[in-house]
Each structure stands twice: as structure tokens, then as C-alpha cells.
Design a protein around this motif. Structure first.
Motif, short mmCIF file in Angstrom:
data_model
loop_
_atom_site.label_atom_id
_atom_site.label_comp_id
_atom_site.label_asym_id
_atom_site.label_seq_id
_atom_site.Cartn_x
_atom_site.Cartn_y
_atom_site.Cartn_z
N LEU A 240 -1.40 87.07 -3.42
CA LEU A 240 -0.54 87.85 -4.30
C LEU A 240 0.15 89.00 -3.59
N GLN A 241 -0.43 89.43 -2.50
CA GLN A 241 0.08 90.62 -1.82
C GLN A 241 1.50 90.42 -1.30
N GLY A 242 2.33 91.42 -1.55
CA GLY A 242 3.68 91.42 -1.00
C GLY A 242 4.69 90.58 -1.74
N LYS A 243 4.31 90.02 -2.91
CA LYS A 243 5.18 89.08 -3.60
C LYS A 243 6.34 89.75 -4.35
N ALA A 244 6.33 91.08 -4.47
CA ALA A 244 7.41 91.76 -5.20
C ALA A 244 8.69 91.86 -4.39
N GLY A 245 8.61 91.56 -3.12
CA GLY A 245 9.82 91.49 -2.29
C GLY A 245 10.57 92.79 -2.11
N GLY A 246 9.86 93.90 -2.11
CA GLY A 246 10.52 95.18 -1.85
C GLY A 246 11.35 95.71 -3.01
#
Length: 276
Positions: free
Chosen positions: A149-155
Motif C-alpha cells: 500500500l505504501q506510496g500508492k497516492a502518487g504524490g
């Protein structure tokens, strides 16, 4: 046979002595610690909690001793605990020392919003309670579940705000809120700020967040979601115009406890939802 009997007897006496030493009346100062205690199936040891212990529901039925950052020494002592569990954010420090001076056993665990600190909290609680389950399996599952799940927001440019007193406060670095945004891979538009600080309408507009994250208590304090969206520090932002506002239970969002995978999934679901 006599030697075998003696060995078994000594073993039984050692077990009984150990059981007698186990804490049976525990007070928890902090919602995340309370969650860990219940997750380790030791909730029956609790005789009191602080006001932030809102999960699970059973915790809300226990006597409260105030908020963990300013708890009542008298309230804790009146419950006659044989163990008090707290994080290093509980206090004031003089209050913890006062409990120790009363002969109370106080164990302070790290309260940082990191996976390593969470692991220390779980193991620390298990050890303090003398549990056979040291929490290792729980910690391994948490790490395994959040890894994909980590980093899935795409900045995504995100603003996390709270409304505790009728005025918006934005979350900067060195907060659990920022740690959650980092885990999700969102860009905290207040990364240049440390801690929580009042947020003006002008500043919020300049930050131009694509998404806003807040808590259910903040929405209630604002008079509902529509009233929140109409606040000067919210209305006019790209997030408000797109209705990309993620509302989460306070403890789920900011607890950084056993429900961390659920918290991260909920946060990402809101951040990744199509704009309306």
C-alpha cells in the motif's frame, strides 16, 4: 519417582508464583496502547483508560482518568492499578513521577509514528503483561499488509487539517498525520511547517491542495461536511471544488496502532477516489 514428583512440584510452584506476579489491574494512558492491549487479547486486565481510548467499544465502558497528555493522578491511583502503561507523550512528566512515588509500576513506551516504534509498543505491552504472545505475529502481519500500500497516492498534494476549537489547524512534519501521508505517498503541502499550527484562509488557498484529509470530530465541530466545505480555509481550494475530502475516524487515522493497515487502506481509498 520422588525426584520426578519434586521437580513437577517445583515447576508448578514457579508457574503459580509467576502467575501471581502478573499485573491484573492495568491502566492505559493512550488510545493506541489500549488498542494494542485488546489486540493481544488482554483487555480483561484493564481497569481504566484515558479519554482517547475510543476503540474497541469495550474500552469506552471503562472508567476514564482524563486525557493522556494531562491525566488525573488521583483518578489513576483511585483505580488501584498494579501497572500503568503510557507512551512518552503522556504527562505531564511530573504526574508519571508522582505515580511512581506512590509505589505504582509505570512503564513508558515510545509513542513515535513509525513502524519500528509500533513494533516496540506491541512487544513492550506483551512483555509488561507477561503474555505468551509477544506480538511478533501481529507486527509481521502489519508490515506485510502495508507493504503493497505504501506510496500508492502518487504524490497527490494533500492538506491534513483539524478543527478542535473552531479554528483550522494544519498538520506539518513531526506529526502522526504527516507520517500517515508519507506512508500513503501523498505530498504534505505543509511539509515546511513543524507540528500543528493555525491555518489562515489565505494560506490554504495558496497551498492549493488537491485533496484534504480531516477527522470525524473535526467535521462534527464544523457543523457537518457541507459546513466544513464552506469554511474560509477550505472553500476555494481545488480539493473542495472537486469534493476530494477524506473524512476518517480520529483514532483510526492518527492512532498508528494495530489497525494501521485498515487506516492506510481507508486513506488511500479516499485519496484515489475520482474527483466529483
Amino acid at each position: 519417582m520422588k525426584q520426578l514428583f519434586c521437580a513437577l512440584w517445583l515447576g508448578l510452584m514457579t508457574t503459580l508464583a509467576h502467575a501471581a506476579d502478573l499485573p491484573k489491574r492495568v491502566v492505559s494512558l493512550g488510545g493506541p496502547l489500549t488498542e494494542v492491549i485488546y489486540a493481544l487479547n488482554a483487555g480483561d486486565r484493564l481497569v481504566g483508560v484515558d479519554a482517547s481510548s475510543l476503540y474497541p467499544a469495550a474500552a469506552t465502558k471503562l472508567p476514564q482518568v482524563g486525557y493522556y497528555r494531562a491525566f488525573s493522578v488521583e483518578g489513576v491511583a483511585a483505580l488501584n492499578p498494579d501497572l500503568i502503561l503510557a507512551t512518552d507523550q503522556a504527562g505531564p512528566p511530573a504526574a508519571l513521577k508522582q505515580l511512581q512515588s506512590l509505589g505504582k509500576r509505570v512503564i513508558v513506551l515510545p509513542g513515535d509514528a513509525t513502524l519500528d516504534a509500533l513494533e516496540q509498543r506491541v512487544h513492550g505491552v506483551a512483555q509488561a503483561l507477561g503474555l505468551k504472545d509477544d506480538g511478533g505475529k501481529m507486527v509481521a502481519q502489519i508490515r506485510q499488509q502495508i507493504a503493497p500500500l505504501q506510496g500508492k497516492a502518487g504524490g497527490l498534494k494533500t492538506l491534513l487539517v483539524m478543527n478542535r476549537t473552531g479554528k483550522l489547524e494544519g498538520a506539518g512534519t513531526d506529526t502522526t498525520a504527516d507520517a500517515m501521508l508519507q506512508l500513503a505517498g501523498a505530498k504534505n503541502v505543509l511539509a515546511a511547517q513543524k507540528g500543528y499550527k493555525p491555518l489562515s484562509a489565505e494560506a490554504a488557498l495558496l497551498l492549493a491542495p488537491q485533496a484534504i484529509v480531516t477527522t470525524t470530530m473535526s467535521i462534527t465541530a464544523s457543523g457537518g461536511l457541507e459546513a466544513f466545505l464552506a469554511l474560509p480555509g477550505v472553500a476555494g481550494t481545488p480539493a473542495a471544488k472537486a469534493h476530494r475530502v477524506v473524512v476518517m475516524d480520529d483514532l483510526l487515522l492518527l492512532g498508528f496502532g494495530p489497525r494501521l493497515p485498515e487506516s492506510l487502506r481507508t486513506l488511500l481509498a479516499g485519496l484515489q477516489a475520482p474527483a466529483s
